[in-house]
Design an enzyme around this catalytic site. Structure first.
Site, short mmCIF file in Angstrom:
data_model
loop_
_atom_site.label_atom_id
_atom_site.label_comp_id
_atom_site.label_asym_id
_atom_site.label_seq_id
_atom_site.Cartn_x
_atom_site.Cartn_y
_atom_site.Cartn_z
N HIS A 305 26.82 30.98 8.90
CA HIS A 305 28.05 31.63 8.45
C HIS A 305 28.04 31.68 6.92
CE1 HIS A 305 32.25 32.75 8.22
NE2 HIS A 305 32.55 31.68 7.51
N ASP A 337 28.17 39.84 4.18
CA ASP A 337 29.56 40.23 3.90
C ASP A 337 29.55 41.28 2.79
OD1 ASP A 337 32.29 40.23 3.81
OD2 ASP A 337 32.50 38.06 3.65
N HIS A 350 31.87 36.71 -1.14
CA HIS A 350 33.04 36.33 -0.34
C HIS A 350 34.24 37.06 -0.92
CE1 HIS A 350 34.55 33.90 2.88
NE2 HIS A 350 35.52 33.42 2.14
N LYS A 435 30.08 47.22 13.99
CA LYS A 435 30.86 48.21 14.74
C LYS A 435 30.02 49.46 14.99
CE LYS A 435 35.25 46.50 13.01
NZ LYS A 435 36.41 46.77 12.13
N ARG A 542 29.90 35.18 19.25
CA ARG A 542 29.67 34.47 17.99
C ARG A 542 30.94 33.74 17.58
NH1 ARG A 542 30.47 35.61 12.46
NH2 ARG A 542 28.97 34.57 11.08
#
Length: 758
Positions: A305, A337, A350, A435, A542
């Site tokens: 993560h 991210d 982040h 997605k 997940r």
């Protein structure tokens, strides 16, 4: 005293230049570049460097601390000064564990090559040392530390100081007796072989000698038959014991005379017990021993993560180093991210915090380079996409141009999948989780064949049509926010929101998957029944830490493995029990990052329920008996007072289904971190052994405050070898701390059978 490393390499030209020393720039950032003087010590095992200005020693590190050396502008720090310093001047020293890299700039290309090649040779030498070489090196290391005046000999005062450094609390009388016995020259000092004698007397393993003599008729050697008896009775080996005995003698007996007699001396016996074959971890499980042809959803997958973060989630550094370290630890699912960046280039950080930013294309380049260094099984990129459509197109272009044919852009056979592909079928491939516009079927020309089954019932046809209409509405809405190019990169891991298990069964397809927070996952775990286990038998899920963990702390992954969650994502940058468990689970199966789930968790009709395992599949209780015998050469506690000696205790913790979660500990031994003895037996009953992990922890007892951590080792219960075993302890961040170990005896029996005393 000459170390084995320096004796072997003393003629190497690079090492001679390194021992002469070199001024180099240590670089921390574009604005922080300072001159330091680097030098290889005479032992060829230690590098020290100091400030050129003051001459004070600033730091030292051991060659054994180094994982690798990277040449050129391979770190972000060195890339930031690329215009100022050419790549042939630059290199990066990468350390084991979580220690920060050391970025250096030499004055000339020749000097840089000298250090790069010299360090690589030293790393190779240390890596290939056998146990005898390692023991000789440890002896040399202790001698160097204790020889304060560097005269090559050690007086009794220096020996007394050494004993404190080694965690030994010994009476002055006994210490002086050992000193005199080793001082063969009667010079009042120890040098060379005399110190070796002293060290061997100090490290004599009486508990091992006792076991040896219990099986040896003459007390001097084990004949082949006696060694076979030991393997059967002491090590609880059942098959091929004579062949195993012959092999172990051939590999570990140092005496050629004993080898010819097919016998084992006490020296060979100790070497064997300290070898991988004498370890608690089953050496067969160090290989790839599991079936890798099952669908992806049938495996636990090592998952990270916030992979890009090196520290906390508010002001921490974002770095491609996070990806490199995770992938080199066998991680197979990393998080990316992404946010809109300047100049049309997406960035990774982040979002909406003060963490630093890195380019998406640099992240993908690092993944491309390191994805398959330690495992060739598939890597999953978990995409957290916050970019606009334009920069999503840029992301898609980077993915395709950098990863090339590694990126999965279609189903393996071009047909609609009837099951997820296996890790074996996806060797060397990278999957994108994200997605997707519409369904996979829409992008495939091939329609489902008969194996999928025809929908003949009229009511079901109506439901399917309604569902398709809903899909079209959702697809139209997502098209407004999602790039078609990026959508086309998502094949087997389409992200969909999780509503309920019933909703997933009714509306989702096997290549669709959900991500939920630990908080939501815990709520699902508490739901009655075993819907969670059944769901994870056919669809990927997940789990990731809640956003409240701004310090990058972790949750207990065992709770998620108990219900079969495949991707239990943790903050790899944060050491602790949770990462110990993750490392423990994925220590097996060649550390490939995929562990096959137990058979009772791999079919959708399973009866297994972790909250009530009795009477269900997977319930096969066993008794685990652990005789904690001794520990060897435990390290000092971090930041401990000078001269302090640890008071060690051993705690054994069981992680598994709720009924199996327990821990027991020994009493503490006062003032002995060198060779404490316990001879205490701990008993456990494990109800679902296939899900259990066992964690051995050594702590320094403190009656006024919290105990201090000394070392730990975690492994799957099913990877434990019975018999007399050494447990080679690891540091807080998972790196080795030789020669620190525990010595135990393990016995596992069926829970329906009465336990026998060891």
């Amino acid at each position: 005293m000459t170390s084995p490393c320096s004796a072997r390499l003393q003629l190497d030209e690079n090492l001679q230049l390194m021992q002469a020393g070199s001024p180099m720039r240590k670089v921390k950032s574009r604005s922080w570049k300072k001159q330091r003087y680097f030098k290889l010590q005479e032992d060829c095992m230690t590098i020290w460097y100091n400030s050129k200005k003051t001459g004070n020693t600033k730091s030292t590190f051991s060659i054994s601390d180094i994982e690798t050396v990277r040449e050129g502008h391979q770190s972000e720090v060195l890339q930031s000064i690329a215009e100022e310093f050419k790549p042939e001047l630059c290199f990066t020293i990468v350390f084991h564990g979580r220690r920060a890299n050391l970025d250096l700039v030499a004055n000339t290309p020749e000097e840089a090559q000298c250090w790069i090649q010299g360090l690589e040779k030293l790393i190779e030498t240390v890596t290939n040392m056998d146990r005898k070489d390692l023991m000789d090196q440890w002896i040399c290391d202790w001698f160097q530390k204790a020889d304060k005046n560097k005269d090559g000999r050690m007086n009794f005062k220096e020996v007394q100081d050494l004993l404190k450094m080694m965690n030994v609390d010994m009476s002055e009388h006994h210490a002086f007796r050992l000193f005199q016995m080793a001082d063969k020259s009667e010079s009042g000092t120890l040098e060379g072989e005399e110190f070796v004698l002293f060290y061997k007397a100090l490290t004599q393993r009486d508990e091992v000698l006792k076991i040896f003599q219990d099986f040896s008729k003459d007390g001097k050697k084990l004949t082949l038959l006696e060694f076979v008896d030991f393997l059967q009775q002491g090590q609880l080996e059942e098959e091929n014991t004579e062949e195993i005995a012959m092999d172990l003698i051939a590999r570990y007996e140092p005496s050629d005379t004993a080898k010819k007699l097919h016998a084992m001396s006490i020296d060979g016996f100790l070497v064997y017990l300290c070898s991988p074959e004498g370890s608690i971890f089953n050496v067969a499980h160090e290989q790839l021993y599991q079936d890798m042809m099952q669908p992806l959803c049938h495996y636990f997958i090592s998952s990270s993560h916030n992979t890009y973060l090196m520290e906390d989630q508010i002001r921490g550094q974002s770095s491609i180093e996070g990806y490199i370290r995770a992938l080199k630890r066998g991680c197979r699912c990393v998080e990316v991210d992404t946010w809109d960046g300047p100049n049309g280039e997406p960035i990774v950080y982040h979002g909406r915090t003060f963490t630093s930013k890195i380019l998406f294309k640099d992240v993908i380049s690092a993944i491309d380079k390191y994805a398959f260094r330690v495992s060739d099984y598939p890597v999953i990129l978990s995409l957290e996409n916050h970019c606009g459509v334009e920069q999503q197109d840029a992301m898609a272009q980077h993915l395709k141009s950098i990863l090339g044919n590694k990126l999965v852009m279609s189903t393996l056979d071009g047909r609609i999948p009837v099951r997820l592909p296996s890790p074996d079928e996806l060797r060397g491939k990278i999957l994108l989780k994200g997605k997707k516009i519409g369904r996979l079927e829409d992008s495939l020309e091939e329609q489902p064949d008969d194996s999928l089954g025809e929908v003949s019932d009229e009511e079901e046809n109506i439901e399917v049509e309604e569902e398709r209409n809903e899909d079209k509405k959702r697809a139209k809405k997502s098209k407004e926010r999602l790039s078609q190019e990026l959508s086309d990169c998502v094949i087997y891991c389409k992200s969909v929101p999780f509503v309920s298990f019933q909703h997933s069964r009714a509306h989702y397809i096997l290549y669709e998957m959900s991500s939920v927070t630990e908080y939501k996952a815990r709520k699902l775990v508490r739901e009655p029944g075993n819907d969670f286990v059944r769901h994870n038998a056919w669809q990927l899920m997940r789990i990731y830490p809640t956003g409240l963990r701004t310090d990058s702390s972790n949750y207990n992954p065992q709770d998620m493995w108990n219900v079969g969650c495949q991707m239990t994502a943790l903050n790899f940058q944060t050491a602790g029990v949770e990462m110990d468990l993750n490392d423990g689970l994925f220590r097996q199966n060649a550390r490939c990052g995929y562990v096959l789930k137990p058979s009772f968790m791999r079919h959708v009709e399973t009866t297994f329920n972790p909250d009530q395992p009795q009477g269900t599949e997977g319930y096969s209780p066993v008794n685990l008996s652990i005789l904690v015998i001794s520990a060897q050469q435990l390290p000092k506690v971090e930041n401990s007072k000078e001269g302090s000696i640890v008071d060690p205790l051993v705690r054994v913790e069981i992680f598994g289904v709720p009924i199996d979660q327990t821990k027991q500990e020994t009493k503490y031994i006062e003032n002995n971190g060198f060779n404490p003895m316990w001879y205490e037996t701990l008993h456990f009953k494990i109800h679902v052994p296939e899900l259990a992990l066992v964690r051995f922890v050594v702590e320094d007892y403190d009656k006024t405050s919290r105990n201090d951590f000394v070392g730990q080792y975690t492994l799957p219960f099913k990877s434990i070898k019975s018999g007399y075993r050494h447990i080679h302890l690891l540091s807080r961040d998972g790196t080795k701390i030789p020669p620190a170990s525990l010595f135990v005896h393990i016995r596992v029996t069926d829970a329906s059978q009465p336990e026998q005393d060891t």
